[in-house]
Design a protein around this motif. Sequence first.
Motif, PDB file in Angstrom:
ATOM      1  N   HIS B  12     -32.165  -2.373  10.865  1.00 30.98           N
ATOM      2  CA  HIS B  12     -32.992  -3.244  10.869  1.00 30.98           C
ATOM      3  C   HIS B  12     -33.112  -3.907  12.673  1.00 30.98           C
ATOM      4  O   HIS B  12     -32.202  -4.258  13.084  1.00 30.98           O
ATOM      5  CB  HIS B  12     -32.755  -4.360  10.045  1.00 30.98           C
ATOM      6  CG  HIS B  12     -33.921  -5.368  10.072  1.00 30.98           C
ATOM      7  ND1 HIS B  12     -35.074  -5.165   9.711  1.00 30.98           N
ATOM      8  CD2 HIS B  12     -34.067  -6.774  10.471  1.00 30.98           C
ATOM      9  CE1 HIS B  12     -36.175  -6.217   9.795  1.00 30.98           C
ATOM     10  NE2 HIS B  12     -35.314  -7.231  10.336  1.00 30.98           N
ATOM     11  N   GLU B  15     -38.946  -5.738  16.877  1.00 33.94           N
ATOM     12  CA  GLU B  15     -39.669  -4.883  17.718  1.00 33.94           C
ATOM     13  C   GLU B  15     -39.536  -4.908  19.167  1.00 33.94           C
ATOM     14  O   GLU B  15     -39.550  -6.105  19.744  1.00 33.94           O
ATOM     15  CB  GLU B  15     -41.294  -5.259  17.387  1.00 33.94           C
ATOM     16  CG  GLU B  15     -42.151  -4.316  18.293  1.00 33.94           C
ATOM     17  CD  GLU B  15     -43.689  -4.586  17.618  1.00 33.94           C
ATOM     18  OE1 GLU B  15     -43.633  -5.468  17.231  1.00 33.94           O
ATOM     19  OE2 GLU B  15     -44.459  -3.563  17.642  1.00 33.94           O
ATOM     20  N   THR B  79     -38.719   0.110  20.347  1.00 28.48           N
ATOM     21  CA  THR B  79     -39.013   0.476  18.978  1.00 28.48           C
ATOM     22  C   THR B  79     -40.524  -0.479  18.638  1.00 28.48           C
ATOM     23  O   THR B  79     -40.863  -1.581  19.237  1.00 28.48           O
ATOM     24  CB  THR B  79     -38.218   0.151  17.648  1.00 28.48           C
ATOM     25  OG1 THR B  79     -37.998  -1.219  18.115  1.00 28.48           O
ATOM     26  CG2 THR B  79     -37.059   1.110  17.628  1.00 28.48           C
ATOM     27  N   THR B  81     -43.749  -0.894  15.299  1.00 27.82           N
ATOM     28  CA  THR B  81     -43.752  -0.886  13.823  1.00 27.82           C
ATOM     29  C   THR B  81     -43.936   0.335  13.257  1.00 27.82           C
ATOM     30  O   THR B  81     -43.691   0.533  12.173  1.00 27.82           O
ATOM     31  CB  THR B  81     -44.950  -2.039  13.406  1.00 27.82           C
ATOM     32  OG1 THR B  81     -45.826  -1.700  14.002  1.00 27.82           O
ATOM     33  CG2 THR B  81     -44.341  -3.517  13.586  1.00 27.82           C
ATOM     34  N   VAL B 110     -38.547  -2.236  11.259  1.00 29.66           N
ATOM     35  CA  VAL B 110     -38.795  -3.077  12.504  1.00 29.66           C
ATOM     36  C   VAL B 110     -39.607  -4.066  12.058  1.00 29.66           C
ATOM     37  O   VAL B 110     -40.455  -4.171  11.847  1.00 29.66           O
ATOM     38  CB  VAL B 110     -39.608  -2.259  13.337  1.00 29.66           C
ATOM     39  CG1 VAL B 110     -40.036  -2.868  14.798  1.00 29.66           C
ATOM     40  CG2 VAL B 110     -39.021  -0.745  13.611  1.00 29.66           C
TER      41      VAL B 110
END
Lengths: 118, 112
Positions: B12, B15, B79, B81, B110
Amino acid sequence: GAVVSQHPSRVICKSGTSVKIECRSLDFQATTMFWYRQFPKQSLMLMATSNEGSKATYEQGVEKDKFLINHASLTLSTLTVTSAHPEDSSFYICSARDVGLAHYNEQFFGPGTRLTVL
Amino acid sequence: GQQVMQIPQYQHVQEGEDFTTYCNSSTTLSNIQWYKQRPGGHPVFLIQLVKSGEVKKQKRLTFQFGEAKKNSSLHITATQTTDVGTYFCAGPGWRDNNDMRFGAGTRLTVKP
């Protein structure tokens, strides 16, 4: 290109009945197709390799008489779950490999079939 | 039979953070493939690595194949979403190169 379809997308059946799932390569020929089973939030478990014009190759622990595979043409493979039971409920996904050089080893997956056995 | 082990199982991230998933095999692999499966979707091929030490890039994704061809990694920079999903590595089965065996997958979430 390289689209694989699967039908049906969802099926609910009663225990003891048989269910047929079709996997088709729409725009390419596939001498080999693969059948996977996927449980929720888990990986893909290879069940069998389907070869056009010959018998399927089953993985260890997969019952041949329960999961019948037929690869009658270069674009169609079918998986029949015979005498289905609740423990057969799962997500079944097929994939196909394009015999063309451009996609030598890449597998193209169908959208999957969600089977629920009551 | 040939197996590929994949870690971590879950990741996890916020972003903008980076993400890496690793795949390991006890035996030498002739090739390794990476797939992405979006929630509710089916696996989609990302890339195949064949050469020892190979590095391939796809925009923010970097794929590596180890020198010994026993491990591989997928790294996502910054990263987004849209990167949400499960990333699977897959290596050849024990019979021949015709079938592929999938790792357990790394589920990436994300947070925006």
